[in-house]
Design a protein around this motif. Structure first.
Motif, PDB file in Angstrom:
ATOM      1  N   CYS A  53     -57.670 -14.208 -15.689  1.00 45.51           N
ATOM      2  CA  CYS A  53     -57.544 -15.621 -15.352  1.00 45.51           C
ATOM      3  C   CYS A  53     -58.337 -16.452 -16.342  1.00 45.51           C
ATOM      4  O   CYS A  53     -59.239 -15.940 -17.019  1.00 45.51           O
ATOM      5  N   ASP A  54     -57.999 -17.727 -16.410  1.00 47.46           N
ATOM      6  CA  ASP A  54     -58.764 -18.656 -17.232  1.00 47.46           C
ATOM      7  C   ASP A  54     -60.117 -18.896 -16.586  1.00 47.46           C
ATOM      8  O   ASP A  54     -60.255 -18.898 -15.355  1.00 47.46           O
TER       9      ASP A  54
ATOM     10  N   TYR B 237     -53.121 -14.384 -15.170  1.00 48.59           N
ATOM     11  CA  TYR B 237     -52.255 -13.635 -16.072  1.00 48.59           C
ATOM     12  C   TYR B 237     -51.736 -12.401 -15.349  1.00 48.59           C
ATOM     13  O   TYR B 237     -52.472 -11.749 -14.612  1.00 48.59           O
TER      14      TYR B 237
ATOM     15  N   SER C   2     -48.408 -16.070 -18.133  1.00 48.48           N
ATOM     16  CA  SER C   2     -49.326 -16.955 -17.414  1.00 48.48           C
ATOM     17  C   SER C   2     -48.623 -17.537 -16.194  1.00 48.48           C
ATOM     18  O   SER C   2     -47.421 -17.782 -16.201  1.00 48.48           O
ATOM     19  N   TYR C   3     -49.422 -17.740 -15.145  1.00 45.98           N
ATOM     20  CA  TYR C   3     -48.928 -18.337 -13.910  1.00 45.98           C
ATOM     21  C   TYR C   3     -49.930 -19.426 -13.539  1.00 45.98           C
ATOM     22  O   TYR C   3     -51.118 -19.137 -13.357  1.00 45.98           O
ATOM     23  N   PRO C   4     -49.477 -20.683 -13.439  1.00 49.09           N
ATOM     24  CA  PRO C   4     -50.420 -21.785 -13.202  1.00 49.09           C
ATOM     25  C   PRO C   4     -51.001 -21.797 -11.789  1.00 49.09           C
ATOM     26  O   PRO C   4     -50.288 -21.586 -10.807  1.00 49.09           O
ATOM     27  N   VAL C   5     -52.312 -22.012 -11.724  1.00 45.95           N
ATOM     28  CA  VAL C   5     -53.051 -22.193 -10.477  1.00 45.95           C
ATOM     29  C   VAL C   5     -54.024 -23.345 -10.720  1.00 45.95           C
ATOM     30  O   VAL C   5     -54.137 -23.842 -11.844  1.00 45.95           O
TER      31      VAL C   5
ATOM     32  N   GLY D   1     -56.308 -23.807 -14.122  1.00 45.90           N
ATOM     33  CA  GLY D   1     -55.879 -22.992 -15.265  1.00 45.90           C
ATOM     34  C   GLY D   1     -54.754 -22.052 -14.896  1.00 45.90           C
ATOM     35  O   GLY D   1     -53.874 -22.386 -14.114  1.00 45.90           O
ATOM     36  N   ASN D   2     -54.810 -20.859 -15.439  1.00 45.19           N
ATOM     37  CA  ASN D   2     -53.764 -19.857 -15.234  1.00 45.19           C
ATOM     38  C   ASN D   2     -54.365 -18.523 -14.819  1.00 45.19           C
ATOM     39  O   ASN D   2     -55.487 -18.198 -15.180  1.00 45.19           O
TER      40      ASN D   2
ATOM     41  N   VAL E  82     -60.529 -21.611 -13.603  1.00 48.33           N
ATOM     42  CA  VAL E  82     -59.727 -21.551 -12.378  1.00 48.33           C
ATOM     43  C   VAL E  82     -60.637 -21.786 -11.175  1.00 48.33           C
ATOM     44  O   VAL E  82     -61.701 -21.186 -11.060  1.00 48.33           O
TER      45      VAL E  82
ATOM     46  N   ALA F 221     -57.092 -19.900  -6.626  1.00 47.58           N
ATOM     47  CA  ALA F 221     -56.026 -19.006  -7.070  1.00 47.58           C
ATOM     48  C   ALA F 221     -55.179 -18.570  -5.881  1.00 47.58           C
ATOM     49  O   ALA F 221     -55.537 -17.643  -5.166  1.00 47.58           O
TER      50      ALA F 221
END
Length: 153
Positions: free
Chosen positions: A39-40, A28, A19-22, A25-26, A43, A46
């Protein structure tokens, strides 16, 4: 009694999504293939960097942002060469997007049903616009199609 060796064989050693935070949310990212995979749902913005954990982000995968209804803004880095099929389909809050010149290929239905998408700047490296790319993009008013595009699906 189960054999521990057989259990080891069943482990998916290639499961590499991190996961990479934005904002909201995140996203992927598959570190082995260099692909944004998802993505979550919540989001909103991004910003995708050119590298995640030292791995070049080379592709936005099939359906990576599909149904991300809160997504308003996306920044695609110049390291991305391909955007997969339905990558942004049903992102109803997305209003504009710039596809960097590094993108050479887009899959079908990339922006299908992005009902509020009003402005698109396409890559100067695309040879064509696949079928269904802008299907049901009701508010699309401005699209910058470069001279290199030889076909529109």
């Amino acid at each position: 009694m189960s054999d521990p060796y057989l259990r080891l064989l069943s482990v998916d050693v290639f499961a590499a999504d991190i996961s990479y935070p934005v904002a909201g949310g995140n996203i992927y990212f598959d570190e082995y293939r260099g692909i944004v995979t998802g993505c979550d749902e919540n989001v909103t913005d991004a910003y995708i960097p050119a590298e995640i954990n030292g791995v070049i982000v080379a592709e936005i995968g099939n359906s990576a942002f599909r149904n991300c209804k809160s997504l308003r803004n996306v920044s695609i880095p110049g390291s991305v060469s391909e955007i997969g099929q339905s990558a942004f389909e049903d992102c109803v809050s997305l209003e504009s997007i710039i596809i960097p010149d590094s993108v050479k290929k887009m899959g079908r239905y990339v922006f299908s049903r992005c009902r509020n998408l009003a402005s698109v700047k396409l890559s100067n490296s695309l040879s064509g616009i696949p079928d269904g790319t802008f299907t049901n993009c009701d508010k699309l008013e401005n699209i910058d199609i470069p001279d290199c595009v030889s076909y529109i699906g």
